[in-house]
Design a protein around this motif. Structure first.
Motif, PDB file in Angstrom:
ATOM      1  N   VAL A  95      -4.544  24.409  34.699  1.00 30.70           N
ATOM      2  CA  VAL A  95      -4.275  24.193  33.507  1.00 30.70           C
ATOM      3  C   VAL A  95      -4.403  26.099  32.773  1.00 30.70           C
ATOM      4  CG1 VAL A  95      -5.210  23.012  31.215  1.00 30.70           C
ATOM      5  CG2 VAL A  95      -5.274  22.141  33.630  1.00 30.70           C
ATOM      6  N   VAL A  96      -2.865  25.651  32.715  1.00 32.56           N
ATOM      7  CA  VAL A  96      -3.079  27.404  31.605  1.00 32.56           C
ATOM      8  C   VAL A  96      -3.383  26.659  30.534  1.00 32.56           C
ATOM      9  CG1 VAL A  96      -1.548  29.564  31.448  1.00 32.56           C
ATOM     10  CG2 VAL A  96      -1.689  27.638  33.875  1.00 32.56           C
ATOM     11  N   PHE A  97      -4.080  27.885  29.861  1.00 28.97           N
ATOM     12  CA  PHE A  97      -4.590  28.064  28.617  1.00 28.97           C
ATOM     13  C   PHE A  97      -2.975  28.187  27.551  1.00 28.97           C
ATOM     14  CE2 PHE A  97      -5.893  30.579  25.383  1.00 28.97           C
ATOM     15  CZ  PHE A  97      -6.626  29.770  24.075  1.00 28.97           C
ATOM     16  N   GLY A  98      -3.393  27.326  26.128  1.00 26.19           N
ATOM     17  CA  GLY A  98      -1.853  27.889  24.965  1.00 26.19           C
ATOM     18  C   GLY A  98      -2.126  28.698  24.766  1.00 26.19           C
ATOM     19  N   GLY A  99      -2.883  29.674  25.419  1.00 29.86           N
ATOM     20  CA  GLY A  99      -2.888  30.538  24.443  1.00 29.86           C
ATOM     21  C   GLY A  99      -2.045  32.137  25.383  1.00 29.86           C
ATOM     22  N   ALA A 117       3.658  26.783  42.147  1.00 31.59           N
ATOM     23  CA  ALA A 117       3.659  25.062  41.156  1.00 31.59           C
ATOM     24  C   ALA A 117       5.510  24.124  41.545  1.00 31.59           C
ATOM     25  CB  ALA A 117       3.165  25.246  40.714  1.00 31.59           C
ATOM     26  N   ARG A 118       5.120  22.996  42.089  1.00 30.76           N
ATOM     27  CA  ARG A 118       6.334  22.393  42.179  1.00 30.76           C
ATOM     28  C   ARG A 118       7.029  21.965  40.343  1.00 30.76           C
ATOM     29  NH1 ARG A 118       6.870  17.893  45.967  1.00 30.76           N
ATOM     30  NH2 ARG A 118       9.451  17.865  45.373  1.00 30.76           N
ATOM     31  N   PHE A 119       5.668  21.515  39.223  1.00 30.55           N
ATOM     32  CA  PHE A 119       6.083  21.036  38.810  1.00 30.55           C
ATOM     33  C   PHE A 119       4.978  21.770  37.447  1.00 30.55           C
ATOM     34  CE2 PHE A 119       6.261  18.322  42.012  1.00 30.55           C
ATOM     35  CZ  PHE A 119       7.538  17.197  42.364  1.00 30.55           C
ATOM     36  N   VAL A 120       5.894  21.383  36.739  1.00 31.57           N
ATOM     37  CA  VAL A 120       5.239  21.607  35.110  1.00 31.57           C
ATOM     38  C   VAL A 120       4.958  20.542  34.257  1.00 31.57           C
ATOM     39  CG1 VAL A 120       4.880  23.595  33.276  1.00 31.57           C
ATOM     40  CG2 VAL A 120       5.586  24.284  35.028  1.00 31.57           C
ATOM     41  N   LEU A 121       3.820  20.665  33.192  1.00 34.16           N
ATOM     42  CA  LEU A 121       2.928  19.319  31.911  1.00 34.16           C
ATOM     43  C   LEU A 121       3.581  20.666  31.053  1.00 34.16           C
ATOM     44  CD1 LEU A 121       1.342  16.777  33.789  1.00 34.16           C
ATOM     45  CD2 LEU A 121       3.549  17.102  34.269  1.00 34.16           C
ATOM     46  N   THR A 122       3.877  20.475  30.113  1.00 34.13           N
ATOM     47  CA  THR A 122       3.900  21.250  29.261  1.00 34.13           C
ATOM     48  C   THR A 122       4.739  20.029  27.377  1.00 34.13           C
ATOM     49  OG1 THR A 122       4.392  23.089  28.072  1.00 34.13           O
ATOM     50  CG2 THR A 122       6.590  21.760  29.190  1.00 34.13           C
ATOM     51  N   GLN A 123       4.455  20.227  26.502  1.00 37.06           N
ATOM     52  CA  GLN A 123       4.750  19.724  25.496  1.00 37.06           C
ATOM     53  C   GLN A 123       5.393  20.366  24.443  1.00 37.06           C
ATOM     54  OE1 GLN A 123      -0.040  19.328  24.164  1.00 37.06           O
ATOM     55  NE2 GLN A 123       0.931  19.721  22.304  1.00 37.06           N
ATOM     56  N   ASP A 124       5.943  20.164  23.388  1.00 37.82           N
ATOM     57  CA  ASP A 124       6.995  20.516  22.620  1.00 37.82           C
ATOM     58  C   ASP A 124       6.216  22.102  22.234  1.00 37.82           C
ATOM     59  OD1 ASP A 124       6.279  18.820  21.045  1.00 37.82           O
ATOM     60  OD2 ASP A 124       7.806  18.077  19.986  1.00 37.82           O
ATOM     61  N   GLY A 125       5.386  22.064  21.377  1.00 35.29           N
ATOM     62  CA  GLY A 125       5.035  22.182  20.471  1.00 35.29           C
ATOM     63  C   GLY A 125       3.273  22.064  20.108  1.00 35.29           C
ATOM     64  N   ALA A 126       2.058  23.050  19.919  1.00 32.24           N
ATOM     65  CA  ALA A 126       0.936  22.225  19.229  1.00 32.24           C
ATOM     66  C   ALA A 126       0.884  23.152  18.001  1.00 32.24           C
ATOM     67  CB  ALA A 126      -0.301  22.654  20.614  1.00 32.24           C
ATOM     68  N   TYR A 127      -0.402  22.311  17.502  1.00 36.63           N
ATOM     69  CA  TYR A 127      -0.710  22.564  15.641  1.00 36.63           C
ATOM     70  C   TYR A 127      -1.245  23.337  16.155  1.00 36.63           C
ATOM     71  CZ  TYR A 127       1.860  18.906  12.603  1.00 36.63           C
ATOM     72  OH  TYR A 127       2.515  18.850  11.771  1.00 36.63           O
ATOM     73  N   PRO A 178      -4.032  13.907  24.444  1.00 37.79           N
ATOM     74  CA  PRO A 178      -5.009  13.316  24.738  1.00 37.79           C
ATOM     75  C   PRO A 178      -3.960  13.093  25.924  1.00 37.79           C
ATOM     76  CG  PRO A 178      -4.553  11.686  23.086  1.00 37.79           C
ATOM     77  CD  PRO A 178      -4.652  13.003  22.698  1.00 37.79           C
ATOM     78  N   GLU A 179      -3.009  13.723  26.126  1.00 39.33           N
ATOM     79  CA  GLU A 179      -1.727  13.684  26.987  1.00 39.33           C
ATOM     80  C   GLU A 179      -2.217  14.856  28.536  1.00 39.33           C
ATOM     81  OE1 GLU A 179      -1.022  12.819  24.103  1.00 39.33           O
ATOM     82  OE2 GLU A 179      -0.318  10.605  24.766  1.00 39.33           O
ATOM     83  N   VAL A 180      -2.714  15.684  28.203  1.00 38.31           N
ATOM     84  CA  VAL A 180      -3.367  16.931  28.679  1.00 38.31           C
ATOM     85  C   VAL A 180      -4.403  16.727  29.825  1.00 38.31           C
ATOM     86  CG1 VAL A 180      -4.961  17.770  27.304  1.00 38.31           C
ATOM     87  CG2 VAL A 180      -3.843  19.493  28.816  1.00 38.31           C
ATOM     88  N   VAL A 181      -5.433  14.980  29.674  1.00 35.30           N
ATOM     89  CA  VAL A 181      -6.243  14.993  30.395  1.00 35.30           C
ATOM     90  C   VAL A 181      -5.688  13.616  31.270  1.00 35.30           C
ATOM     91  CG1 VAL A 181      -8.716  13.046  29.980  1.00 35.30           C
ATOM     92  CG2 VAL A 181      -7.909  14.845  28.117  1.00 35.30           C
ATOM     93  N   VAL A 182      -4.155  12.889  30.294  1.00 41.55           N
ATOM     94  CA  VAL A 182      -3.934  11.792  30.881  1.00 41.55           C
ATOM     95  C   VAL A 182      -2.999  12.912  32.126  1.00 41.55           C
ATOM     96  CG1 VAL A 182      -1.502  10.489  31.405  1.00 41.55           C
ATOM     97  CG2 VAL A 182      -3.209  10.603  29.207  1.00 41.55           C
ATOM     98  N   ALA A 193       1.133  22.769  37.765  1.00 38.61           N
ATOM     99  CA  ALA A 193       1.143  23.821  36.325  1.00 38.61           C
ATOM    100  C   ALA A 193       0.670  22.716  35.162  1.00 38.61           C
ATOM    101  CB  ALA A 193       1.427  24.727  36.096  1.00 38.61           C
ATOM    102  N   ILE A 194      -0.097  22.954  34.016  1.00 34.96           N
ATOM    103  CA  ILE A 194      -0.587  22.382  33.029  1.00 34.96           C
ATOM    104  C   ILE A 194      -0.228  22.874  31.839  1.00 34.96           C
ATOM    105  CG2 ILE A 194      -1.645  20.138  31.658  1.00 34.96           C
ATOM    106  CD1 ILE A 194      -2.357  19.027  34.242  1.00 34.96           C
ATOM    107  N   TYR A 195       0.075  22.863  31.149  1.00 35.85           N
ATOM    108  CA  TYR A 195       0.022  24.399  29.270  1.00 35.85           C
ATOM    109  C   TYR A 195       0.645  23.284  28.254  1.00 35.85           C
ATOM    110  CZ  TYR A 195       1.890  28.414  27.128  1.00 35.85           C
ATOM    111  OH  TYR A 195       2.421  29.649  26.678  1.00 35.85           O
TER     112      TYR A 195
END
Ligand code: PRX
Length: 656
Positions: A169-173, A188-198, A151-155, A144-146
């Motif tokens: 990919v789950v929309f950040g909203g 999902a076994r893994f999640v890719l995320t980021q600390d926060g988004a502007y 650019p990292e989301v494309v990566v 899962a990608i949140y």
């Protein structure tokens, strides 16, 4: 499925036509109607020849032995072929001049720019693929990608593709609850995320939402966290044993581990994307590798007429299908330069998109009618301040574009020079199905256009028979196409019922349409229980189930009403359990509850309390009537099965 066919009759009639300029056509990949017609016929009559030629730019490790297999409702394409989608998007370009060309030009909300060439994007993807493999991720695992628009989301997406792990990919909203449901549905076994988004100057705390969602997701083992903002701006807590720092983990991974792409079968799942349907539970739309990639590649190439010197800007979020097909797989497999913008269209002001276009010399802009209507409200002075002369082509997607918005787009953004492609498609179709081709067709404000290669649509009545020119009906697709969804994840029965039971043997889109005398398709919008609110697809049943999960609510019905800005606005009719007070405080509490359950974008625009909802004698809520009430119309059609006419009178009374 309850279908309201009345909506189909209301369509725009605009007789203005705009031909592409001779200069545009002369440079276009397809520049004449003869050539287009020839290719279209070939795509239907000799699909083997057509797809062999048109997929020649994609990397197949093993060719297919049969083009397709159709055992309704299940389709397979490129049987026996083997490939990896990331090779077509990355490795392929390393051997050409595109190697050092920008793949992604990223503009952050505060205004910094970061560019990744194809070689750099490839390197990042290989690193992440290596890290994921070291963590034990393997072919078939769901990831899962949140994330936000970095650019990292494309990566992330391409690294999943590289190791054969379908991404979702789950929309950040989306709120924690929605994220959790999606993670659990696909395990999902893994999640890719980021600390926060502007977002609009503020911070969306993505990691904190992941933490909340992961309180009840037994399958998730590891979370990779990309620190976009840092601890000061977006404080996070890393859970030991589960959470890992993205950059550190990828740096420490042995890059060679990520080099070799997992070569998969043509029908191997590439991604699952959840979308709303007519029940409370979102559907995991499954797309597979070769067919999806083919659709995204060919449409990007011809509809956007992509060439090496273009700077292509698609304003969609990667959390929706448009971002998948027209930010990632389609443009990158064509070696395009994609502008990726992190933030809101009105930050710091309403000139932001136009500023980006001027600054990066954007040549192609692909956006949504709801955005265009928002710009119209702000006045022409915003785009007028900027040099938009680099633009050569405009696109629209997501909902019907009203002729007024079309003309505004044409005049104020395209400055009368740029063809507009109004592209109709869906999460399920994977790629554009109806459109004009920019060097070929005259465009018509409010009309979508013609079927793309390999697409055989028809507008039919409820009996499945074609209706006449100009008459409204259900839009169906008569034959399978490469990028069609393959099923609803884990639910073949729902797939069959939803898409292939309305008109047996054909794909039912859920949209109403008509074809005018010149053959242009006009797609009017959804005729099922799905709404399109400001370009976001929302199932009315999802809203209803969120509302009834509130302790005060006895019953709820959600419907759409026409809205000048959002296309459709969401109106909820609610009956409360005894002892609860209707009023503004309750409205606020319920709206907040929906935001918590689904996401802020799903908050009803209007909540109305009722003592009862109009029902048939068999107890079915009569949404048709509620739609009329919501829109302030007199109820039309048959109300003879209505249980209690009083209910309707009372609901209407609230309008006054
Ligand atoms: O109703 C149609 C509308 O958007 C729906 C698909 O929504 P979604 O799966 O979220 O995908 C949106 C991006 C492809 C369709 O059923 N729609 C999309 N594009 C158009 C449109 N309606 C009219 N004209 C369009 N160009």
């Amino acid at each position: 499925m309850s279908i309201d066919t009345r909506a189909i009759e209301t369509h725009s009639t605009d007789n203005r036509r705009f031909k592409p300029s001779p200069e545009f056509s002369a440079r276009a990949r397809i520049g004449t109607l003869e050539r287009f017609n020839e290719m279209y016929r070939e795509s239907l009559d000799s699909p083997e020849t057509f797809y062999k030629r048109e997929t020649a730019e994609l990397v197949f490790r093993k060719p297919w032995s049969a083009l397709s297999e159709w055992k309704p409702p299940f389709a397979k394409w490129f049987l026996g072929a083997e490939l990896n989608a990331s090779e077509s998007c990355l490795d392929k370009h390393l051997k050409t001049a595109r190697r050092d060309a920008p793949a992604i030009v990223w503009e952050s909300e505060p205004g910094e720019t970061r560019t990744l060439t194809y070689a750099e994007l490839h390197a990042r993807v290989v690193e992440l693929a290596a890290a994921l493999r070291e963590l034990g991720a393997k072919k078939g695992d769901r990831i899962a990608i949140y994330m936000g628009m970095v650019p990292e989301v494309v990566v992330g997406m391409l690294a999943c593709a590289r190791i054969g792990a379908p991404h979702t990919v789950v929309f950040g909203g989306f709120a924690a609850e929605s994220l959790r449901d999606r993670i659990n549905d696909c395990q999902a076994r893994f999640v890719l995320t980021q600390d926060g988004a502007y977002r609009r100057g503020g911070v969306v705390p993505l990691k904190a939402t992941v933490d909340q969602a992961l309180e009840a997701t037994p399958t998730v083992e590891k979370v990779l966290v990309y620190r976009r903002l840092g601890q000061a701006l977006a404080p996070i807590t890393m859970k030991p044993g589960r959470d890992l720092d993205w950059v550190e983990t990828t740096k420490n991974a042995k890059a060679s581990l990520g080099e070799a792409p997992e070569i998969v079968d043509a029908e191997h799942p590439l991604f699952i994307l959840y979308t709303s349907g007519s029940t409370g539970k979102p559907k995991g739309v499954l797309h597979t590798t070769a067919g999806y990639l083919t659709g995204a590649h060919i449409t990007s190439k011809y509809v956007f007429d992509l060439r090496d010197d273009d700077v292509y800007f698609c304003t969609a979020d990667v959390g929706w299908v448009t971002g998948h097909s027209y930010i990632v797989y389609g443009p990158l497999s064509n070696g395009a330069t994609c502008l990726l913008y992190e933030g809101a269209p009105n930050f710091p002001d309403w000139g932001r998109f136009w500023n980006i276009i001027q600054k990066h010399k954007v040549t192609i802009l692909y956006t949504a009618p709801t955005a265009i209507r928002a710009f119209i409200r702000q006045g022409t002075e915003w785009p007028a301040k900027y040099d938009l002369s680099s633009l050569r082509l405009l696109g629209s997607v997501g909902e019907p574009i009203n002729p007024e918005a079309w003309m505004w787009y044409h005049e104020n953004i395209g400055r009368g020079r740029c063809p507009i492609v109004d592209t109709w498609w869906q999460t399920e179709t994977g790629s554009i199905m109806l459109t004009t081709l920019p060097g070929v067709h005259a465009t018509q404000p409010g009309a979508t256009g013609f079927p793309f290669f390999g697409v055989e649509p028809e507008v039919v009545g409820a009996d499945g028979k074609a209706v006449g020119k100009g008459q409204g009906g259900l839009l169906i697709l008569r034959r399978p196409w490469p990028s069609m969804l393959r099923t609803v994840w884990g639910d073949d029965a729902r797939y069959e019922k939803q898409y292939f039971s309305e008109i047996p043997g054909s794909y039912f889109t859920g949209d109403g349409a008509n074809v005018d005398a010149d053959g242009y398709y006009h797609v009017v919008g959804r005729i099922d229980d799905v709404l399109n609110v400001a370009g976001h697809r929302i199932g009315t049943a999802e809203i209803e189930s969120a509302l009834v999960s509130h302790r005060a609510v006895a019953e709820a019905a959600a419907v759409g009403r026409p809205d000048e800005l959002k296309g459709q606005a969401l109106v909820a009719f609610v009956t409360l359990k005894p002892g609860n007070e209707p009023g503004d405080a309750m409205k606020k509490a319920l709206a907040e509850h929906v935001a918590q359950e689904i996401g802020k974008f799903a908050r009803p625009d209007d909540i109305r309390f009722a003592e009862g909802l109009p029902k048939t004698r068999s107890g079915k809520i009569m949404r048709r009537l509620l739609k009329d009430v919501a829109a302030g119309r007199e109820a039309q059609g048959d109300i003879s099965t209505l249980e209690d006419l009083n209910v309707l009178a009372k609901l209407r009374g609230q309008d006054e």
